[in-house]
Design an enzyme around this catalytic site. Sequence first.
Site, mmCIF file in Angstrom:
data_model
loop_
_atom_site.group_PDB
_atom_site.id
_atom_site.type_symbol
_atom_site.label_atom_id
_atom_site.label_comp_id
_atom_site.label_asym_id
_atom_site.label_seq_id
_atom_site.Cartn_x
_atom_site.Cartn_y
_atom_site.Cartn_z
ATOM 1 N N CYS A 18 -2.207 -8.730 -6.664
ATOM 2 C CA CYS A 18 -1.031 -8.902 -7.527
ATOM 3 C C CYS A 18 0.209 -8.371 -6.799
ATOM 4 C CB CYS A 18 -1.260 -8.133 -8.829
ATOM 5 S SG CYS A 18 0.197 -8.065 -9.870
HETATM 6 N N1 MHO Z 1 -1.924 -10.221 -15.307
HETATM 7 C C1 MHO Z 1 -2.248 -9.230 -14.350
HETATM 8 C C2 MHO Z 1 -1.650 -9.492 -13.009
HETATM 9 C C3 MHO Z 1 -0.230 -9.858 -12.990
HETATM 10 S S1 MHO Z 1 0.178 -10.298 -11.464
HETATM 11 C C4 MHO Z 1 1.764 -10.706 -11.379
HETATM 12 C C5 MHO Z 1 -1.802 -7.873 -14.840
HETATM 13 O O1 MHO Z 1 -1.230 -7.795 -15.900
HETATM 14 O O2 MHO Z 1 -2.046 -6.882 -14.162
HETATM 15 O O3 MHO Z 1 -0.603 -11.441 -11.094
#
Ligand code: MHO
Length: 211
Positions: A18
């Site tokens: 991420c």
């Molecule tokens: N939905 C995940 C990852 C976000 S990332 C921008 C979270 O909330 O950690 O992919």
Amino acid sequence: MNTKLPETIETATFGLGCFWSPDAQFGLIEAVVRTRVGYAGGTTANPTYHNIGNHIEAVEIDFDPSQISYPELLEIFWISHNPHQSPSWSRQYMDAVLYRTESQRQCVELKLDREKAKGGEIYTLIQPLTQFYWAEDYHQKYYLRQEPELMKEFDRTCDRTQFINSLVAAKVNGYVAGCGSLSNLEREIRNFGLSAAGCQKLEKIVSRSRH
Ligand code: MHO
């Protein structure tokens, strides 16, 4: 804060899961002058977070090559992930080096040869960068954005592009995410141009996350 940009700027592009975290982590590295997050490494045209296609989440790091070298940043990238872990279930979160120049390619190949010599499969994705698509505003300096009191400080002085490109925003984002120590913050906070209330808020966040 002295935000005068160096004469020469080089850019490194990495994927480290991420993109929120590497944006924060690299934003605090000395000699990094700007960061931004986006989508790269795939072929889908005009990706977005909800239509990312075959791209991965990536961070672009603009740095002063007279102060830190590409191989040094590559080293930080390398120890920030596990290259022996088989690829994530999702291409979106792959660890990747997207090299931009022939010289960067050579540095990556050299690193790869050395690592391969140690044994074990390496799954890190290595490929040339063709295009980097900026992610939506709400992903840029994500951790800082979760702190409305601190965001007020930037809303007063910057438009959206200035905010994304701001070195102070990159650093504050790194501190809010817990990537920097309180003693380092104390050394530089007075250069950030934050109000007294803003400084207090940031110090409180960093002391909480560290102790
Ligand atoms: N939905 C995940 C990852 C976000 S990332 C921008 C979270 O909330 O950690 O992919």
